[in-house]
Enzyme design. Structure first.
Site, mmCIF file in Angstrom:
data_model
loop_
_atom_site.group_PDB
_atom_site.id
_atom_site.type_symbol
_atom_site.label_atom_id
_atom_site.label_comp_id
_atom_site.label_asym_id
_atom_site.label_seq_id
_atom_site.Cartn_x
_atom_site.Cartn_y
_atom_site.Cartn_z
ATOM 1 N N ASN A 9 82.596 18.101 -81.695
ATOM 2 C CA ASN A 9 82.941 17.533 -80.381
ATOM 3 C C ASN A 9 84.387 17.920 -80.092
ATOM 4 O O ASN A 9 85.311 17.338 -80.646
ATOM 5 C CB ASN A 9 82.776 15.998 -80.454
ATOM 6 C CG ASN A 9 83.234 15.311 -79.180
ATOM 7 O OD1 ASN A 9 83.521 15.960 -78.173
ATOM 8 N ND2 ASN A 9 83.308 13.981 -79.227
ATOM 9 N N LYS A 11 86.048 17.554 -77.506
ATOM 10 C CA LYS A 11 86.715 16.602 -76.592
ATOM 11 C C LYS A 11 87.487 17.376 -75.511
ATOM 12 O O LYS A 11 87.028 18.423 -75.074
ATOM 13 C CB LYS A 11 87.594 15.633 -77.384
ATOM 14 C CG LYS A 11 86.796 14.932 -78.501
ATOM 15 C CD LYS A 11 87.513 13.765 -79.110
ATOM 16 C CE LYS A 11 86.637 13.140 -80.198
ATOM 17 N NZ LYS A 11 87.224 11.955 -80.817
ATOM 18 N N HIS A 94 79.529 8.256 -76.058
ATOM 19 C CA HIS A 94 80.645 8.314 -77.005
ATOM 20 C C HIS A 94 81.571 7.117 -76.760
ATOM 21 O O HIS A 94 81.760 6.704 -75.619
ATOM 22 C CB HIS A 94 81.407 9.628 -76.851
ATOM 23 C CG HIS A 94 82.408 9.851 -77.950
ATOM 24 N ND1 HIS A 94 83.638 9.235 -77.956
ATOM 25 C CD2 HIS A 94 82.343 10.583 -79.088
ATOM 26 C CE1 HIS A 94 84.279 9.593 -79.058
ATOM 27 N NE2 HIS A 94 83.524 10.409 -79.763
ATOM 28 N N GLU A 96 84.662 6.852 -76.624
ATOM 29 C CA GLU A 96 85.754 7.109 -75.676
ATOM 30 C C GLU A 96 85.259 6.988 -74.247
ATOM 31 O O GLU A 96 85.975 6.526 -73.363
ATOM 32 C CB GLU A 96 86.365 8.494 -75.952
ATOM 33 C CG GLU A 96 87.210 8.475 -77.234
ATOM 34 C CD GLU A 96 87.289 9.793 -77.968
ATOM 35 O OE1 GLU A 96 86.949 10.841 -77.402
ATOM 36 O OE2 GLU A 96 87.680 9.762 -79.159
ATOM 37 N N GLU A 166 79.454 6.057 -85.313
ATOM 38 C CA GLU A 166 80.885 6.339 -85.359
ATOM 39 C C GLU A 166 81.674 5.040 -85.219
ATOM 40 O O GLU A 166 81.873 4.563 -84.091
ATOM 41 C CB GLU A 166 81.284 7.268 -84.213
ATOM 42 C CG GLU A 166 80.561 8.594 -84.184
ATOM 43 C CD GLU A 166 81.325 9.621 -83.366
ATOM 44 O OE1 GLU A 166 81.745 10.615 -83.963
ATOM 45 O OE2 GLU A 166 81.532 9.415 -82.158
ATOM 46 N N GLY A 172 89.475 9.661 -85.213
ATOM 47 C CA GLY A 172 90.797 10.241 -84.993
ATOM 48 C C GLY A 172 91.920 9.532 -85.727
ATOM 49 O O GLY A 172 93.097 9.765 -85.441
ATOM 50 N N SER A 213 86.712 10.823 -88.481
ATOM 51 C CA SER A 213 87.602 11.430 -89.470
ATOM 52 C C SER A 213 86.857 12.170 -90.582
ATOM 53 O O SER A 213 87.226 12.103 -91.760
ATOM 54 C CB SER A 213 88.560 10.378 -90.061
ATOM 55 O OG SER A 213 89.390 9.838 -89.042
HETATM 56 P P1 PGA Z 1 87.226 12.634 -85.297
HETATM 57 O O1 PGA Z 1 86.317 12.335 -83.999
HETATM 58 O O2 PGA Z 1 86.423 13.522 -86.202
HETATM 59 O O3 PGA Z 1 88.448 13.316 -84.749
HETATM 60 O O4 PGA Z 1 87.527 11.316 -85.935
HETATM 61 C C1 PGA Z 1 84.948 12.083 -84.145
HETATM 62 C C2 PGA Z 1 84.321 11.814 -82.799
HETATM 63 O O5 PGA Z 1 84.922 11.130 -81.966
HETATM 64 O O6 PGA Z 1 83.198 12.285 -82.527
#
Ligand code: PGA
Length: 250
Positions: A9, A11, A94, A96, A166, A172, A213
């Site tokens: 992803n 983003k 997601h 976010e 997640e 992140g 992460s």
């Molecule tokens: P990350 O993000 O691997 O940077 O923690 C995962 C995600 O949001 O899909």
């Protein structure tokens, strides 16, 4: 047997030129890795370029979001049939998008139905906040999100989807969930919710990723858990090391 799936992803990272250059840089190495499905999810405007770059390889392309209506006055949105010429997958719900763009369980459910109607494979994201985790609400919250996402869906439709668990506190942050934490919730809150809705055969068929992460260092441990079928990767999907991460998944 469930084929593992690793999705990157990206983003809101990489320009059109950067997206295509990166896809070209790693596609051949990725194309040689057997036994795992691989997906790039670039920013929407870069999807056609990336789809062209990976044409003829095993790499799939996914959108990071999509609207559920077919067309109309929805400024800024993309309809399913606008992404289907380029994508086989779409990330939906997601955290976010839920946090910053007001996505609800009801909206996610509508998007899943629209995606399936257009033969797109939804990657449905669920996961609890730090507060919910600390309050001991993870199990009930996550299984509630799963059940809301699949409202009015048949077993056949459900097993055509991928779920990504997640935990928001792990995204992140570098604070990844332990394999026991991630695998435990994936089993008891996600897979068991599918079993409750559709029976054990469907629960055994659906693919469930961990996200938050994930790195080259920890992917192998996650994949050793019998209920974890892959990963949704953010930060670590933006660098050439993604190739080694995918290799670590098999
Ligand atoms: P990350 O993000 O691997 O940077 O923690 C995962 C995600 O949001 O899909």
């Amino acid at each position: 047997m469930r084929t593992p799936i690793i999705a990157g992803n990206w983003k809101m990272n990489k320009t059109a030129a950067e997206s295509v250059a990166f896809a070209n840089e790693i596609k051949e190495a990725l194309n040689q890795i057997e036994g795992v499905d691989i997906v790039f999810c670039p920013p929407a405007i870069n999807i056609p370029g990336v789809a062209k770059a990976v044409q003829g390889t095993k790499i799939g392309v996914g959108a990071q979001n999509m609207y559920f209506e077919e067309k109309g006055a929805y400024t800024g949105e993309l309809a399913p049939n606008m992404i289907t010429p380029f994508c086989q997958y779409v990330i939906l719900g997601h955290s976010e998008r839920r946090a910053y763009f007001g996505e609800t369980d009801e909206g996610v459910n509508k998007k899943i139905k629209a995606a399936l109607a257009h033969n797109l494979t939804p990657i449905i994201c669920v996961g609890e906040s730090l507060e919910q985790n600390e309050a001991g609400e993870t199990q009930s919250f996550v299984s509630g999100q799963v059940k809301a996402a699949f409202a009015d869906l048949t077993a056949e439709q459900a097993t055509a989807c991928i779920i990504a668990y997640e935990p928001i506190w792990a995204i992140g942050t570098g604070k990844s969930a332990t394999v026991e934490q991630a695998g435990g919730i994936i089993k008891t809150a996600v897979r068991d919710a599918i079993a409750e809705l559709y029976g054990e055969a469907a629960a055994q068929a659906i693919r469930i990723q961990y996200g938050g992460s994930v790195t080259i260092e920890n992917i192998n441990a996650y994949m050793s858990h019998p209920d974890i079928d892959g990963a949704l990767v953010g930060g670590a999907s933006l660098k050439p090391g993604f190739v080694d991460l995918v290799k670590g998944a098999i």
